[in-house]
Design a protein around this motif. Structure first.
Motif, PDB file in Angstrom:
ATOM      1  N   ARG A 278       0.811  -1.219   0.000  1.00  0.00           N
ATOM      2  CA  ARG A 278       0.000   0.000   0.000  1.00  0.00           C
ATOM      3  C   ARG A 278       0.848   1.275   0.000  1.00  0.00           C
ATOM      4  O   ARG A 278       0.388   2.338  -0.412  1.00  0.00           O
ATOM      5  CB  ARG A 278      -0.908   0.015   1.233  1.00  0.00           C
ATOM      6  CG  ARG A 278      -0.146   0.101   2.547  1.00  0.00           C
ATOM      7  CD  ARG A 278      -1.035  -0.082   3.744  1.00  0.00           C
ATOM      8  NE  ARG A 278      -0.279  -0.046   4.991  1.00  0.00           N
ATOM      9  CZ  ARG A 278      -0.789  -0.378   6.175  1.00  0.00           C
ATOM     10  NH1 ARG A 278      -2.034  -0.772   6.248  1.00  0.00           N
ATOM     11  NH2 ARG A 278      -0.046  -0.319   7.263  1.00  0.00           N
ATOM     12  N   VAL A 290       0.391   8.598 -10.836  1.00  0.00           N
ATOM     13  CA  VAL A 290      -0.586   9.428 -10.126  1.00  0.00           C
ATOM     14  C   VAL A 290      -0.858  10.759 -10.833  1.00  0.00           C
ATOM     15  O   VAL A 290      -2.026  11.129 -11.044  1.00  0.00           O
ATOM     16  CB  VAL A 290      -0.134   9.670  -8.665  1.00  0.00           C
ATOM     17  CG1 VAL A 290      -1.084  10.654  -7.974  1.00  0.00           C
ATOM     18  CG2 VAL A 290      -0.106   8.351  -7.896  1.00  0.00           C
ATOM     19  N   ASP A 316     -14.373  10.370  -6.504  1.00  0.00           N
ATOM     20  CA  ASP A 316     -13.475   9.886  -5.446  1.00  0.00           C
ATOM     21  C   ASP A 316     -13.782  10.629  -4.157  1.00  0.00           C
ATOM     22  O   ASP A 316     -13.140  11.620  -3.816  1.00  0.00           O
ATOM     23  CB  ASP A 316     -12.014  10.095  -5.850  1.00  0.00           C
ATOM     24  CG  ASP A 316     -11.043   9.557  -4.802  1.00  0.00           C
ATOM     25  OD1 ASP A 316     -11.477   8.750  -3.958  1.00  0.00           O
ATOM     26  OD2 ASP A 316      -9.867   9.962  -4.815  1.00  0.00           O
ATOM     27  N   ARG A 329      -4.840   2.292  -2.511  1.00  0.00           N
ATOM     28  CA  ARG A 329      -4.120   1.918  -3.717  1.00  0.00           C
ATOM     29  C   ARG A 329      -2.969   0.989  -3.346  1.00  0.00           C
ATOM     30  O   ARG A 329      -2.342   1.123  -2.300  1.00  0.00           O
ATOM     31  CB  ARG A 329      -3.602   3.154  -4.459  1.00  0.00           C
ATOM     32  CG  ARG A 329      -2.680   4.046  -3.649  1.00  0.00           C
ATOM     33  CD  ARG A 329      -2.379   5.314  -4.433  1.00  0.00           C
ATOM     34  NE  ARG A 329      -1.653   6.290  -3.633  1.00  0.00           N
ATOM     35  CZ  ARG A 329      -1.666   7.602  -3.868  1.00  0.00           C
ATOM     36  NH1 ARG A 329      -2.359   8.086  -4.886  1.00  0.00           N
ATOM     37  NH2 ARG A 329      -0.989   8.432  -3.104  1.00  0.00           N
ATOM     38  N   TRP A 330      -2.717   0.045  -4.256  1.00  0.00           N
ATOM     39  CA  TRP A 330      -1.711  -0.981  -3.992  1.00  0.00           C
ATOM     40  C   TRP A 330      -0.937  -1.309  -5.267  1.00  0.00           C
ATOM     41  O   TRP A 330      -1.483  -1.296  -6.381  1.00  0.00           O
ATOM     42  CB  TRP A 330      -2.374  -2.270  -3.494  1.00  0.00           C
ATOM     43  CG  TRP A 330      -3.035  -2.153  -2.162  1.00  0.00           C
ATOM     44  CD1 TRP A 330      -2.488  -2.411  -0.933  1.00  0.00           C
ATOM     45  CD2 TRP A 330      -4.394  -1.783  -1.906  1.00  0.00           C
ATOM     46  NE1 TRP A 330      -3.421  -2.211   0.060  1.00  0.00           N
ATOM     47  CE2 TRP A 330      -4.603  -1.810  -0.516  1.00  0.00           C
ATOM     48  CE3 TRP A 330      -5.463  -1.404  -2.732  1.00  0.00           C
ATOM     49  CZ2 TRP A 330      -5.818  -1.504   0.081  1.00  0.00           C
ATOM     50  CZ3 TRP A 330      -6.670  -1.080  -2.151  1.00  0.00           C
ATOM     51  CH2 TRP A 330      -6.834  -1.137  -0.759  1.00  0.00           C
ATOM     52  N   ALA A 351     -13.558  -0.597  -7.605  1.00  0.00           N
ATOM     53  CA  ALA A 351     -12.109  -0.680  -7.806  1.00  0.00           C
ATOM     54  C   ALA A 351     -11.781  -0.692  -9.283  1.00  0.00           C
ATOM     55  O   ALA A 351     -12.654  -0.937 -10.130  1.00  0.00           O
ATOM     56  CB  ALA A 351     -11.547  -1.935  -7.133  1.00  0.00           C
ATOM     57  N   ASN A 353      -8.363  -2.146 -11.837  1.00  0.00           N
ATOM     58  CA  ASN A 353      -7.150  -2.957 -11.825  1.00  0.00           C
ATOM     59  C   ASN A 353      -6.485  -2.885 -13.198  1.00  0.00           C
ATOM     60  O   ASN A 353      -7.132  -3.136 -14.219  1.00  0.00           O
ATOM     61  CB  ASN A 353      -7.488  -4.408 -11.473  1.00  0.00           C
ATOM     62  CG  ASN A 353      -6.251  -5.268 -11.283  1.00  0.00           C
ATOM     63  OD1 ASN A 353      -5.574  -5.627 -12.245  1.00  0.00           O
ATOM     64  ND2 ASN A 353      -5.968  -5.625 -10.038  1.00  0.00           N
ATOM     65  N   LEU A 451      -1.359  -2.448 -10.986  1.00  0.00           N
ATOM     66  CA  LEU A 451      -1.827  -1.391 -10.099  1.00  0.00           C
ATOM     67  C   LEU A 451      -3.306  -1.601  -9.831  1.00  0.00           C
ATOM     68  O   LEU A 451      -4.054  -2.025 -10.719  1.00  0.00           O
ATOM     69  CB  LEU A 451      -1.649  -0.015 -10.747  1.00  0.00           C
ATOM     70  CG  LEU A 451      -0.283   0.646 -10.666  1.00  0.00           C
ATOM     71  CD1 LEU A 451      -0.285   1.904 -11.536  1.00  0.00           C
ATOM     72  CD2 LEU A 451       0.068   0.999  -9.229  1.00  0.00           C
ATOM     73  N   THR A 452      -3.723  -1.279  -8.610  1.00  0.00           N
ATOM     74  CA  THR A 452      -5.158  -1.324  -8.325  1.00  0.00           C
ATOM     75  C   THR A 452      -5.500  -0.231  -7.331  1.00  0.00           C
ATOM     76  O   THR A 452      -4.681   0.126  -6.468  1.00  0.00           O
ATOM     77  CB  THR A 452      -5.578  -2.699  -7.773  1.00  0.00           C
ATOM     78  OG1 THR A 452      -7.005  -2.759  -7.705  1.00  0.00           O
ATOM     79  CG2 THR A 452      -5.004  -2.954  -6.397  1.00  0.00           C
ATOM     80  N   GLN A 453      -6.693   0.339  -7.469  1.00  0.00           N
ATOM     81  CA  GLN A 453      -7.188   1.342  -6.529  1.00  0.00           C
ATOM     82  C   GLN A 453      -8.655   1.069  -6.211  1.00  0.00           C
ATOM     83  O   GLN A 453      -9.425   0.668  -7.089  1.00  0.00           O
ATOM     84  CB  GLN A 453      -7.050   2.762  -7.096  1.00  0.00           C
ATOM     85  CG  GLN A 453      -5.644   3.298  -7.061  1.00  0.00           C
ATOM     86  CD  GLN A 453      -5.572   4.809  -7.281  1.00  0.00           C
ATOM     87  OE1 GLN A 453      -4.487   5.361  -7.424  1.00  0.00           O
ATOM     88  NE2 GLN A 453      -6.714   5.483  -7.289  1.00  0.00           N
ATOM     89  N   TYR A 455     -12.175   2.866  -4.624  1.00  0.00           N
ATOM     90  CA  TYR A 455     -12.690   4.223  -4.506  1.00  0.00           C
ATOM     91  C   TYR A 455     -14.192   4.225  -4.243  1.00  0.00           C
ATOM     92  O   TYR A 455     -14.891   3.229  -4.456  1.00  0.00           O
ATOM     93  CB  TYR A 455     -12.362   5.034  -5.768  1.00  0.00           C
ATOM     94  CG  TYR A 455     -13.144   4.609  -6.996  1.00  0.00           C
ATOM     95  CD1 TYR A 455     -14.283   5.308  -7.398  1.00  0.00           C
ATOM     96  CD2 TYR A 455     -12.752   3.514  -7.763  1.00  0.00           C
ATOM     97  CE1 TYR A 455     -15.003   4.929  -8.521  1.00  0.00           C
ATOM     98  CE2 TYR A 455     -13.460   3.131  -8.894  1.00  0.00           C
ATOM     99  CZ  TYR A 455     -14.585   3.842  -9.268  1.00  0.00           C
ATOM    100  OH  TYR A 455     -15.298   3.459 -10.371  1.00  0.00           O
TER     101      TYR A 455
END
Length: 559
Positions: A278, A290, A316, A329-330, A351, A353, A451-453, A455
């Motif tokens: 994270r 970002v 968001d 986010r990870w 999410a 991905n 990448l994954t987030q 929200y």
């Protein structure tokens, strides 16, 4: 169909609370996969044959028809124990003790040094951080022993025509062979090109309908080029310490980024360690994506608020919490055939991905529809399921395929997401993910990266507010951060206060009214106890039949 092997209950024995070492050993013993004397299930329909195990490990039943030497005969009185009990005892030993014990005979040498679960648990428990080089193709045994300079007397050398007949050891090998399953590339999940989709269409046709979609044609993210080069990642971020864990373990460890790549390149196991970090943006990795999200994927960025179909859409909303927001986010990485078992994303969030190296196979089940082999207890407080993706495929793939072919509103979906494609994962959907190599071989280093987030947008806000109110004990992403994150007990009220300051009164009141009921059916399931499932024989066994008693029934609690 027999129940899957899984983590056994740790409430059946009493351990002296003052004996920390014994407690830890007992925990390791009972959180391992396969310690269950149930017969092996039939192979899934897509797996017509399996290769021979290089170490001579075969199903226990093969010993009846084999003319070869049964190495278990060399155990003496230890050979009287069932495999599950034998494995439990080994779980109490330290690494030096296991090493010495393995020198007693060839059976123990193979059993202890080939079973990754024993030394994986030890490695994760004892090496909270490790930047040591992985030895000999990533075997946990070699990494642990050589890192501590523990002397090895006998060199690990498999014999020909010498066999170990063990369902526990073979089940893990079989689970690995079941991966990857034949997931369809376009199994009901639409693909839409970003250049023609448009912001409004995405919100109206996918977010508000809570429907997964694959977004293609993603452009303008430097990470899609830079992170494919492992040399770049090793040189710039190789010493960064990232969190790794496994679905079979309740603990985690931190490992050097470059060392993790070495591990991926060498490991071949059913449930490998998975990097799930994270805090990766703290090392500068966030600079590669970002600042570019607003132009590449505006649907997920905080400053892209607009009016759609006469309703204000905010993409968001957790960003109003500032640094107190839960983890969202990870950076995720793993070797080929790794992945995540069935789960629903936390806190009722949506999410996205984005695979950067390697492709991903996804299986979806609609909200409120549990995948075969998965049971929800206590309104989602606990989940009963196989402890690895390979074991789920072994035990439940044919049932899944049957449901897929039958179709209908409760049918599962499947898809394959390629490098540079972004998958929208709507809230409340069950899903599992399997990493596979790129088409045509592509990269040959066995390392996947994505990448994954998660929200919250206006589309799922009411369900998030209800989740924060009625499922406080399931709130995640903030419990291990102390005062740097919002308190789970007051999360809902704090979030409402933030929203009240930025929303119009009519908009806020409407959301509060909607949050009084679930709009997504994922959390409306009846509260069922473990004993009720056991009595009903939900795994295909009836109470009182062979395999349905204490020795043949167990649960796996997915993370």
């Amino acid at each position: 169909m027999p129940p899957p092997s899984s983590k056994k209950s740790r409430l059946t024995k009493r351990i002296d609370p003052s004996n920390v070492h014994l407690q830890s050993a007992y925990l390791r013993s009972y959180q391992s996969s396969g310690a269950n004397p149930t017969p092996l299930p039939p192979l899934p329909s897509y797996l017509k044959s399996i290769p021979q195990n290089d170490l001579g490990i075969q199903p226990y039943g093969n010993r009846i028809f084999s003319d070869s030497e049964d190495l278990r005969n060399n155990l003496g009185i230890w050979g009287k124990l069932m495999d599950c009990h034998f494995f439990d005892i080994l779980g109490f030993l330290t690494a030096p003790e296991l090493t010495l014990f393995s020198e007693c005979c060839y059976y123990l040498l193979i059993y202890i040094r080939s079973d990754v679960r024993l030394f994986k648990d030890l490695l994760v428990r004892d090496f909270k951080e490790s930047n040591h080089k992985f030895h000999d193709s990533g075997l946990y045994y070699n990494h642990y022993i050589k890192s501590l300079n523990i002397p090895i007397i006998t060199k690990f050398q498999p014999r020909k025509n010498a066999f170990i007949f063990s369902d526990i050891l073979y089940r893990s090998f079989l689970g690995y062979q079941c991966l990857p399953p034949p997931v369809k590339k376009d199994g009901g999940v639409e693909r839409r090109d970003c250049s023609s989709l448009g912001y409004d269409n995405f919100v109206i046709n996918y977010e508000r309908k809570n429907k997964p979609v694959i977004l293609t044609g993603i452009k303008g993210l430097p990470c899609l080029e830079r992170w494919r080069d492992l040399k770049y990642l090793k040189e710039e971020f190789g010493n960064a310490m990232f969190r790794c864990t496994s679905v079979q373990s309740t603990e985690s460890m931190r490992i050097g980024f470059e060392r993790y790549f070495e591990y991926c390149e060498g490991t071949q196991e059913e449930s490998p360690m998975y990097l799930f970090e994270r805090g990766f943006t703290d090392y500068g990795l966030g600079n590669d994506y970002v600042p570019h999200l607003s132009s590449s994927m505006p649907w997920f960025v905080k400053n892209c608020t607009k009016k759609i179909s006469n309703k204000i859409h905010r993409p968001d909303l957790f960003h109003f919490l500032g640094d107190m927001r839960p983890d969202f986010r990870w950076l995720i990485s793993g070797p080929t055939r790794s992945g995540s078992a069935f789960h629903i994303d936390p806190n009722a969030t949506n999410a996205w991905n984005l695979p950067i190296r390697g492709r991903k196979l996804w299986i979806f089940y609609p909200p409120g529809v549990c995948p075969p082999g998965v049971r929800v207890l206590g309104g989602g407080e606990e989940v009963v399921m196989p402890v690895s993706i390979g074991e789920w495929c072994l035990c439940f793939w044919d049932e899944h395929r049957k449901r897929f072919n039958e179709g209908g509103p409760d049918a599962p979906l499947e898809c394959r997401v390629d490098v540079g494609e972004c998958l929208f994962v709507p809230h409340g959907w069950w899903h599992c993910v399997i990493n596979v190599e790129e088409e045509g071989g592509g990269l040959n280093d066995n390392v996947s990266l994505a990448l994954t987030q998660n929200y919250v947008s206006s589309s799922n806000l009411s369900d998030v507010l209800r989740f924060l109110e009625v499922n406080k004990n399931q709130i995640s992403g903030c419990r291990d951060r102390g005062k740097s994150a919002v308190d789970p007990e007051t999360f809902g009220e704090v979030f409402k206060e933030k929203l009240k300051k930025v929303m119009e009164e009519e908009e806020f009141n409407e959301v509060i009214e909607r949050s009084k009921r679930w709009e997504c059916g994922a959390w409306e399931n009846e509260k069922v106890s473990v004993m009720e499932i056991a009595k009903k024989g939900e795994w295909g066994e009836k109470e009182g039949e062979e395999g349905g008693g204490d020795g043949g029934f167990s649960f796996g609690f997915g993370l």
